[in-house]
Design a protein around this motif. Sequence first.
Motif, short mmCIF file in Angstrom:
data_model
loop_
_atom_site.label_atom_id
_atom_site.label_comp_id
_atom_site.label_asym_id
_atom_site.label_seq_id
_atom_site.Cartn_x
_atom_site.Cartn_y
_atom_site.Cartn_z
N SER A 142 1.28 -1.38 0.02
CA SER A 142 0.30 -0.28 -0.03
C SER A 142 1.11 0.62 0.19
O SER A 142 1.53 1.32 0.37
CB SER A 142 -0.54 -0.06 0.95
OG SER A 142 0.16 0.16 2.15
N ASP A 145 -4.15 5.51 0.72
CA ASP A 145 -5.09 4.83 0.01
C ASP A 145 -5.07 4.18 -1.08
O ASP A 145 -6.38 2.98 -1.15
CB ASP A 145 -6.11 6.10 0.21
CG ASP A 145 -5.89 6.88 -0.68
OD1 ASP A 145 -4.95 7.12 -1.49
OD2 ASP A 145 -7.30 7.60 -1.03
N ARG A 146 -4.03 3.86 -1.61
CA ARG A 146 -3.92 2.96 -2.66
C ARG A 146 -3.46 1.78 -2.03
O ARG A 146 -1.72 1.88 -1.63
CB ARG A 146 -3.32 3.87 -4.15
CG ARG A 146 -4.34 5.33 -3.86
CD ARG A 146 -3.19 5.40 -5.41
NE ARG A 146 -3.74 6.98 -5.99
CZ ARG A 146 -3.63 7.97 -5.58
NH1 ARG A 146 -2.11 7.70 -4.97
NH2 ARG A 146 -3.68 8.89 -5.71
#
Length: 224
Positions: A142, A145-146
């Motif tokens: 990660s 937030d991706r």
Amino acid sequence: MKLLYAEDERALSEAVADILAYHNYIVDAVYNGVDAYDYALAGDYDGIILDIMMPGRDGVEVLSALRKNGCRTPILLLTAKTQVDDRIRGLDAGADDYLPKPFDMGELLARVRAMLRRREEFHPDLLTFGDLTLNIQSGALSCGDRGCILPRQEYRLMEQLMEHHRIFLSSENLLIKAWGYDAETDVNSVWLYISYLRKRLAAMKSLVRIVSKRNIGYRLEMPL
């Protein structure tokens, strides 16, 4: 995480190795005590699983010889014998744990996880570098937030790059650590999967880059 698994029953060995590989372990499988000892001394393993009843040298003999040679790698003993004396002999020889056959695969995985947690060197559940976080348990990479769940080989490469981000890792070194000693592939696979990881980092808009140095290898870098 890299494991050595010594078991003379080929069918059982293949089944267990497949389960361990499915859970993101790299497994070198051997089928006798002589090879188990040689591989254990020559390889860089996070844990060793030894069957006691093996040709060449039994598991306790291998265990004793490894401990006398200063090998501190955690070792789990497997055996069809369930007598208390056998358990005591194995534990006295330096085993970290003992699991009698037949065993449930879920219990084996739990014993392996517990064994690896007790290693002298601490390995966290999360690896971080720059704006990246890699979850060792789930294989999720990660950036903010991706994120995504990495396929097995991409995960293994990224794990090595993050754990050893201070140094360049050669293609040959990455091939051994991510595919194992007996991999039926070559360094072209390393180049291919490095390209996959670069695309994932770009898609996540990470600032981290996988840089290469000709004839030396790869490492992660974060712009200052």
